[in-house]
Design an enzyme around this catalytic site. Structure first.
Site, mmCIF file in Angstrom:
data_model
loop_
_atom_site.group_PDB
_atom_site.id
_atom_site.type_symbol
_atom_site.label_atom_id
_atom_site.label_comp_id
_atom_site.label_asym_id
_atom_site.label_seq_id
_atom_site.Cartn_x
_atom_site.Cartn_y
_atom_site.Cartn_z
ATOM 1 N N CYS A 193 0.889 -1.175 0.000
ATOM 2 C CA CYS A 193 0.000 0.000 0.000
ATOM 3 C C CYS A 193 0.921 1.217 0.000
ATOM 4 O O CYS A 193 0.966 1.987 0.965
ATOM 5 C CB CYS A 193 -0.880 0.016 1.242
ATOM 6 S SG CYS A 193 -1.818 -1.491 1.489
ATOM 7 N N GLY A 246 1.235 4.107 -1.581
ATOM 8 C CA GLY A 246 0.858 5.516 -1.679
ATOM 9 C C GLY A 246 1.935 6.285 -2.431
ATOM 10 O O GLY A 246 2.481 5.812 -3.432
ATOM 11 N N GLY A 280 6.025 7.245 1.200
ATOM 12 C CA GLY A 280 6.631 7.642 2.475
ATOM 13 C C GLY A 280 7.476 6.522 3.082
ATOM 14 O O GLY A 280 8.591 6.759 3.547
ATOM 15 N N LYS A 281 6.944 5.300 3.062
ATOM 16 C CA LYS A 281 7.693 4.181 3.658
ATOM 17 C C LYS A 281 8.598 3.509 2.630
ATOM 18 O O LYS A 281 9.632 2.958 2.975
ATOM 19 C CB LYS A 281 6.732 3.142 4.235
ATOM 20 C CG LYS A 281 5.566 3.745 5.006
ATOM 21 C CD LYS A 281 5.630 3.615 6.429
ATOM 22 C CE LYS A 281 4.538 4.376 7.165
ATOM 23 N NZ LYS A 281 3.568 5.187 6.438
ATOM 24 N N CYS A 341 -2.605 3.903 10.877
ATOM 25 C CA CYS A 341 -2.430 5.130 11.668
ATOM 26 C C CYS A 341 -3.767 5.432 12.343
ATOM 27 O O CYS A 341 -4.283 6.533 12.233
ATOM 28 C CB CYS A 341 -1.955 6.293 10.812
ATOM 29 S SG CYS A 341 -3.083 6.745 9.488
HETATM 30 C C1 LIG Z 1 -2.020 4.718 4.670
HETATM 31 S S1 LIG Z 1 -2.002 4.967 2.967
HETATM 32 C C2 LIG Z 1 -0.344 4.535 2.529
HETATM 33 C C3 LIG Z 1 0.660 5.575 2.830
HETATM 34 C C4 LIG Z 1 2.052 5.241 2.343
HETATM 35 N N1 LIG Z 1 2.464 3.899 2.684
HETATM 36 C C5 LIG Z 1 3.059 6.228 2.890
HETATM 37 O O1 LIG Z 1 3.844 5.901 3.770
HETATM 38 O O2 LIG Z 1 3.069 7.352 2.395
HETATM 39 C C6 LIG Z 1 -2.914 3.579 2.365
HETATM 40 C C7 LIG Z 1 -2.797 3.356 0.878
HETATM 41 O O3 LIG Z 1 -3.495 2.150 0.562
HETATM 42 C C8 LIG Z 1 -3.950 2.267 -0.748
HETATM 43 N N2 LIG Z 1 -4.962 1.215 -1.025
HETATM 44 C C9 LIG Z 1 -6.310 1.295 -1.052
HETATM 45 N N3 LIG Z 1 -6.842 0.111 -1.404
HETATM 46 C C10 LIG Z 1 -5.823 -0.749 -1.594
HETATM 47 C C11 LIG Z 1 -5.723 -2.107 -2.002
HETATM 48 N N4 LIG Z 1 -6.821 -2.830 -2.233
HETATM 49 N N5 LIG Z 1 -4.499 -2.666 -2.122
HETATM 50 C C12 LIG Z 1 -3.405 -1.944 -1.866
HETATM 51 N N6 LIG Z 1 -3.414 -0.643 -1.487
HETATM 52 C C13 LIG Z 1 -4.602 -0.048 -1.356
HETATM 53 C C14 LIG Z 1 -4.455 3.703 -0.829
HETATM 54 O O4 LIG Z 1 -4.486 4.161 -2.168
HETATM 55 C C15 LIG Z 1 -3.428 4.442 0.020
HETATM 56 O O5 LIG Z 1 -2.413 5.036 -0.778
#
Ligand SMILES: C[S@@+](CC[C@H](N)C(=O)[O-])C[C@H]1O[C@@H](n2cnc3c(N)ncnc32)[C@H](O)[C@@H]1O
Length: 399
Positions: free
Chosen positions: A219, A221, A224-225, A336
């Site tokens: 996931c 995004g 960031g990680k 979070c």
């Molecule tokens: C908490 S954010 C991630 C932030 C990112 N890891 C960072 O550190 O900047 C959650 C992410 O999960 C993604 N997401 C939503 N549905 C998902 C899916 N079915 N599989 C994987 N990622 C998904 C969203 O688009 C979003 O970017």
């Protein structure tokens, strides 16, 4: 002008956007006037419920709320506060004395959210909620591909920014003093650091990626990680990043080249089971209740449905992630938020369905015990000075 901006925020428009627009439309304002407008909009937006209690009514209009803020919370004498708030002639209202009787009113939260935090945190709910009303620090993460935390602190000093090391993440520096324009700093353009909450840094570090491994950020995004995982891999190994949002992945690519990562493989389609990754990070989409201090009005724009909205999606993503880890590999699930349904309960259900996985102690050998609760990472603003984060570290049996 302040009343109009406040009214828009109370009606549900994001405070940051309202403020930007108002300042753009009133370019003639002095520095002090801009600052006063910002504080009025943010603080009335944030403290609206407590101000309603002071005034004895929940439906007070912006000038009265501003008056209650100035006189009741900031101690400005009544007559002066009434003039500054733009109240008409006549005696200013008498404010309710004493402490508000409920957590929701004391911390200025919607009732459902205060009730939720009371259920989740018990006797610590008051301290937790109080810290949601204090802006978090600006925290930087040194990029170990380019520098060390100590060298970064020295470099920032030469650029006029004073920092102190964070207590939990070995890469964290907290900015001291007034907010600098970080985006104007050459050290940022050179990729020496990223802006990242200290708790968020811990989530990436829990993966414990090692050079040469295959690591998936499921996931990802805007990365960031991912950037931290790449630095841990020392850019040697296979680093894959997936997210269903293509724009975020585009931003991830831009950021990774600035950070000196040459090997990030961005996946535009979900990875197929059988990937056999050494480590998979699931930084799951969640209700984000751990970052409410990041905006004065976030709490009022959330709805109670958010508490039950994410677990089915999170369980699907985690199950998918389980199919991507090799035997003996590691799976980190993180959010979070402060919501057992998305945290402990979700992981417990996953472990019951997938007996080949077991929980391991997060950050054994380096993570402070104060960051661990019941075998999970759990950090919060009131105990750690971070946003609130949860993480479970799991391993897949080798056999
Ligand atoms: C908490 S954010 C991630 C932030 C990112 N890891 C960072 O550190 O900047 C959650 C992410 O999960 C993604 N997401 C939503 N549905 C998902 C899916 N079915 N599989 C994987 N990622 C998904 C969203 O688009 C979003 O970017």
């Amino acid at each position: 002008m302040a009343s109009e901006a406040i009214a828009q925020v109370l009606a549900g428009s994001p405070a940051e956007r309202v403020l930007d627009r108002t300042l753009r439309d009133h370019r003639h304002l002095s520095r002090e006037q801009r600052q006063a407008l910002k504080e009025a909009v943010y603080n009335v937006g944030l403290w609206r419920r407590r101000l309603g209690f002071l005034l004895g009514r929940e439906d007070a209009t912006p000038p009265f709320l501003l008056y209650a803020l100035l006189h009741g919370l900031s101690g400005v004498p009544a007559a002066e506060a009434a003039t500054l708030a733009g109240l008409g002639a006549g005696p200013p209202p008498v404010l309710n004395p004493g402490e508000p009787p409920t957590l929701a009113l004391r911390a200025s939260l919607p009732d459902w959210l205060a009730d939720h935090f009371a259920r989740e945190l018990g006797p610590e709910a008051d301290a937790f909620c109080a810290h949601l009303n204090v802006p978090g620090p600006i925290t930087l993460r040194a990029n170990p591909l380019r520098t060390s935390r100590e060298a970064l602190a020295q470099r920032l000093l030469t650029e006029g920014v004073t920092t102190r090391p964070g207590p939990w993440s070995p890469l964290a520096l907290h900015v001291e003093g007034p907010r600098p324009n970080l985006y104007g700093l050459p050290s940022l353009r050179e990729g020496l650091f990223e802006v990242q909450d200290e708790g968020s840094q811990l989530l990436g570090l829990l993966v414990e990626a090692r050079p040469g491994e295959t690591v998936l950020d499921l996931c990802a995004g805007a990365g960031g990680k991912t950037l931290l995982l790449g630095a841990e891999l020392k850019d040697a190994g296979r680093l894959m990043a997936y997210d269903p949002d293509p724009e975020r992945l585009d931003r991830l690519l831009q950021r990774s080249s600035r950070a000196g990562l040459t090997h990030v493989q961005v996946l535009r389609k979900p990875p197929e089971p059988g990937l056999d990754a050494d480590r998979v990070l699931v930084d799951a989409p969640c209700s984000e209740l751990g970052s409410l201090r990041r905006g004065p009005d976030l709490r009022f724009r959330a709805s109670p449905d958010v508490l039950a909205h994410f677990p089915p999606l999170q369980q699907d993503i985690l199950q998918h992630a389980g199919d991507l880890v090799r035997p003996g590999g590691r799976l980190v699930y993180a959010t979070c938020t402060v919501n057992r349904a998305e945290n402990e309960d979700l992981v417990t259900a996953f472990l019951a369905a997938r007996p080949e996985f077991h929980l391991v102690r997060p950050g054994a050998g380096w993570l402070a015990p104060a960051c661990v609760r019941d075998g999970f990472l759990f950090v919060t603003p009131h105990r750690h000075g971070t946003d609130a984060f949860f993480a479970a570290v799991m391993e897949r049996s080798a056999g």
